[in-house]
Design an enzyme around this catalytic site. Sequence first.
Site, PDB file in Angstrom:
ATOM      1  N   SER A 127       0.778  -1.302   0.005  1.00 45.27           N
ATOM      2  CA  SER A 127      -0.051   0.179   0.034  1.00 45.27           C
ATOM      3  C   SER A 127       0.869   1.318   0.074  1.00 45.27           C
ATOM      4  CB  SER A 127      -1.064  -0.218   1.158  1.00 45.27           C
ATOM      5  OG  SER A 127      -2.133   0.666   0.916  1.00 45.27           O
ATOM      6  N   ASP A 153      -6.120  -3.751  -2.143  1.00 39.18           N
ATOM      7  CA  ASP A 153      -4.885  -3.521  -1.064  1.00 39.18           C
ATOM      8  C   ASP A 153      -4.289  -4.708  -0.669  1.00 39.18           C
ATOM      9  OD1 ASP A 153      -3.604  -2.514   1.131  1.00 39.18           O
ATOM     10  OD2 ASP A 153      -4.565  -0.593   0.442  1.00 39.18           O
TER      11      ASP A 153
END
Length: 308
Positions: free
Chosen positions: A49, A179
Amino acid sequence: MLEDDGVYRILALDGGGAKGFYTLGVLKEIEAMLGCPLHERFDLIFGTSTGAIIAALIALGYGVDQIHELYKSHVPRVMACRGASAKTSALRSLAEEVFGNKTFEDVRTGLGIVATRWATEKPMIFKASVAQAHGRKATFNPGFGVSIADAVQASCSAYPFFERKIVTTADGNKIELIDGGYCANNPTLFAIADATAALNKDRKDIRVVNVGVGIYPEPKPGLLMKIAKRWLAVQLLQKTLEINTQSLDQLREVLFKDVATIRISDTFERPEMATDLMEHDLDKLNMLRQCGSESFATREAQLKELLL
């Protein structure tokens, strides 16, 4: 550039949205201590991320101050957007503007970017070198043939606050991703696995620095946030990522307790430090960066021993 001493150094960077400013505070101090760009001292850099953005930029040769300037320009704007569509569009613009048409063949050191496959609920790790592959070496393609911009965007697509990201591999496969924090918000285990199982490094020769984003009090929601229930959803996402992070770190301590590792991610309990991964107040984000610098200071001696 520092001499090769036979030690294999890994840098692993957690996810955490805007709280990546804390990570940059730590890394600025490490870079200054080493006296060289981080890609020249770390043999393998993994990121999830926000950590994926930073990891990719370091691997491409960016200095920490350059990355900080990019974060100041882009991150608050992305996080201030309302709705998944607007956030996704802003994230796409960030990735395309910052990374352009760079590919995994352009990096200057080992790189791993963690994302999560939506359909199969398994990790998809974009890697730079065939040496990092655990199998299928004959068909290996750096980053699966996906651009760094697309891989980073996938790693940052914190669904449902961002839309899912579809990438097209060199084989023409379309893969829907979210993610990387949902499978490994702390990517250290994956990085050590590459070093030991794929690269065949001896555990005694590995040194790991794992940088998190810090832990802070939860911000108090305003009336509109309560009505929209957005605050609860953000807190649930943040809690999910933190549980994932702590669980993986505990597992690392069990499986690789003999691998020299320093984890940096302190807890800050002062009320004025209340924040979350969607923070877009630049003054608050600057405070997080300062906290990162403070965290480095408490471990400076250990880091010198580990890295120099």
